[in-house]
Design a protein around this motif. Structure first.
Motif, PDB file in Angstrom:
ATOM      1  N   LEU A  45      -9.005   2.270   9.944  1.00 29.40           N
ATOM      2  CA  LEU A  45      -7.683   2.899  10.070  1.00 29.40           C
ATOM      3  C   LEU A  45      -7.367   3.193  11.530  1.00 29.40           C
ATOM      4  N   ASP A  46      -8.360   3.665  12.273  1.00 35.01           N
ATOM      5  CA  ASP A  46      -8.154   3.904  13.703  1.00 35.01           C
ATOM      6  C   ASP A  46      -7.808   2.606  14.422  1.00 35.01           C
ATOM      7  N   GLU A  47      -8.479   1.539  14.043  1.00 32.35           N
ATOM      8  CA  GLU A  47      -8.193   0.229  14.653  1.00 32.35           C
ATOM      9  C   GLU A  47      -6.765  -0.210  14.329  1.00 32.35           C
ATOM     10  N   LEU A  48      -6.345  -0.007  13.096  1.00 36.84           N
ATOM     11  CA  LEU A  48      -4.967  -0.342  12.725  1.00 36.84           C
ATOM     12  C   LEU A  48      -3.970   0.484  13.527  1.00 36.84           C
ATOM     13  N   LEU A  49      -4.287   1.751  13.757  1.00 38.67           N
ATOM     14  CA  LEU A  49      -3.388   2.627  14.511  1.00 38.67           C
ATOM     15  C   LEU A  49      -3.338   2.283  15.993  1.00 38.67           C
ATOM     16  N   ASN A  50      -4.352   1.593  16.492  1.00 36.37           N
ATOM     17  CA  ASN A  50      -4.335   1.168  17.899  1.00 36.37           C
ATOM     18  C   ASN A  50      -3.220   0.167  18.172  1.00 36.37           C
ATOM     19  N   ASP A  51      -2.794  -0.528  17.142  1.00 39.37           N
ATOM     20  CA  ASP A  51      -1.674  -1.463  17.267  1.00 39.37           C
ATOM     21  C   ASP A  51      -0.414  -0.727  16.810  1.00 39.37           C
ATOM     22  N   ASN A  52       0.455  -0.382  17.750  1.00 42.05           N
ATOM     23  CA  ASN A  52       1.655   0.388  17.430  1.00 42.05           C
ATOM     24  C   ASN A  52       2.548  -0.284  16.406  1.00 42.05           C
ATOM     25  N   ASP A  53       2.463  -1.603  16.271  1.00 37.65           N
ATOM     26  CA  ASP A  53       3.274  -2.310  15.273  1.00 37.65           C
ATOM     27  C   ASP A  53       2.892  -1.917  13.848  1.00 37.65           C
ATOM     28  N   ASN A  54       1.693  -1.412  13.668  1.00 40.65           N
ATOM     29  CA  ASN A  54       1.242  -1.004  12.334  1.00 40.65           C
ATOM     30  C   ASN A  54       1.786   0.366  11.925  1.00 40.65           C
ATOM     31  N   ARG A  55       2.141   1.173  12.892  1.00 38.69           N
ATOM     32  CA  ARG A  55       2.609   2.533  12.582  1.00 38.69           C
ATOM     33  C   ARG A  55       3.913   2.469  11.794  1.00 38.69           C
ATOM     34  N   GLY A  56       3.900   3.125  10.643  1.00 38.17           N
ATOM     35  CA  GLY A  56       5.096   3.144   9.799  1.00 38.17           C
ATOM     36  C   GLY A  56       5.425   1.815   9.158  1.00 38.17           C
ATOM     37  N   SER A  57       4.463   0.915   9.076  1.00 39.44           N
ATOM     38  CA  SER A  57       4.754  -0.419   8.543  1.00 39.44           C
ATOM     39  C   SER A  57       4.203  -0.657   7.137  1.00 39.44           C
ATOM     40  N   PHE A  58       3.386   0.254   6.638  1.00 40.10           N
ATOM     41  CA  PHE A  58       2.786   0.073   5.314  1.00 40.10           C
ATOM     42  C   PHE A  58       3.696   0.665   4.246  1.00 40.10           C
ATOM     43  N   ASP A  59       3.857  -0.057   3.151  1.00 43.47           N
ATOM     44  CA  ASP A  59       4.650   0.421   2.020  1.00 43.47           C
ATOM     45  C   ASP A  59       3.808   1.246   1.050  1.00 43.47           C
ATOM     46  N   PHE A  60       2.520   0.909   0.971  1.00 41.57           N
ATOM     47  CA  PHE A  60       1.668   1.479  -0.071  1.00 41.57           C
ATOM     48  C   PHE A  60       0.236   1.543   0.440  1.00 41.57           C
ATOM     49  N   ALA A  61      -0.465   2.592   0.037  1.00 38.63           N
ATOM     50  CA  ALA A  61      -1.898   2.703   0.349  1.00 38.63           C
ATOM     51  C   ALA A  61      -2.602   3.311  -0.856  1.00 38.63           C
ATOM     52  N   PHE A  62      -3.776   2.784  -1.153  1.00 42.79           N
ATOM     53  CA  PHE A  62      -4.622   3.323  -2.224  1.00 42.79           C
ATOM     54  C   PHE A  62      -5.944   3.721  -1.590  1.00 42.79           C
ATOM     55  N   ILE A  63      -6.303   4.996  -1.708  1.00 43.35           N
ATOM     56  CA  ILE A  63      -7.509   5.516  -1.079  1.00 43.35           C
ATOM     57  C   ILE A  63      -8.531   5.882  -2.159  1.00 43.35           C
ATOM     58  N   ASP A  64      -9.683   5.252  -2.080  1.00 44.65           N
ATOM     59  CA  ASP A  64     -10.819   5.558  -2.949  1.00 44.65           C
ATOM     60  C   ASP A  64     -12.052   5.432  -2.067  1.00 44.65           C
ATOM     61  N   ALA A  65     -12.372   6.507  -1.379  1.00 45.35           N
ATOM     62  CA  ALA A  65     -13.441   6.459  -0.370  1.00 45.35           C
ATOM     63  C   ALA A  65     -14.228   7.767  -0.439  1.00 45.35           C
ATOM     64  N   ASP A  66     -15.018   8.012   0.596  1.00 39.29           N
ATOM     65  CA  ASP A  66     -15.832   9.228   0.587  1.00 39.29           C
ATOM     66  C   ASP A  66     -14.927  10.458   0.563  1.00 39.29           C
TER      67      ASP A  66
END
Length: 146
Positions: A45-66
């Motif tokens: 997620l941090d790597e995705l955030l390093n690319d400003n084009d990714n900010r605010g670009s996701f329509d949906f997220a499913f989180i099943d993690a620690d």
């Protein structure tokens, strides 16, 4: 004219988990739409955030993690998911233990139970989202990004 540009980013430590679904994605001819990242979730997620084009670009997220890191995932997802997008969190009922008195919960369930209750309370108070708790399976919380 109809445009369908969809990309699915999948993050997991275990590539085998991702590969289990590959026969279905190949059969339906959508394998090219998946971007698999083999990495700890927070790092990816941090790597995705390093690319400003990714900010605010996701329509949906499913989180099943620690469960310990759910609040950290949430903060990152709020940066990645667009206003009006959806974030879904899994295991929000933790086998029903979130509604049980502490003394009725098996010892092995208690550590994650505490984190889940804490995160559920955090989501309920977060004014950046609207939530709906769905008692499907082990419970999911659907968050609408405001």
């Amino acid at each position: 004219m109809c445009v369908n540009i969809m990309q699915i980013t999948v993050t997991d430590l275990d590539r085998h988990t991702y590969e289990m679904g590959l026969p279905v994605t190949k059969k339906t001819n959508v394998e090219h739409k998946f971007n698999f990242i083999q990495s700890p979730a927070l790092s990816s997620l941090d790597e995705l955030l390093n690319d400003n084009d990714n900010r605010g670009s996701f329509d949906f997220a499913f989180i099943d993690a620690d469960k310990v890191s759910y609040q950290k995932y949430h903060e990152r997802m709020l940066e990645l998911v667009k206003v009006g997008g959806i974030i879904v969190y899994d295991n929000r009922l933790w086998f029903g233990t979130v509604a049980m008195p502490e003394e009725c919960v098996r010892e092995a369930m208690k550590p994650n139970r505490h984190h889940i209750i804490e995160f559920n309370n955090f989501l309920a108070a977060d004014t950046r989202i609207q939530i709906s708790q769905v008692p499907l399976g082990d419970g999911i919380t659907i968050c609408w990004r405001l």
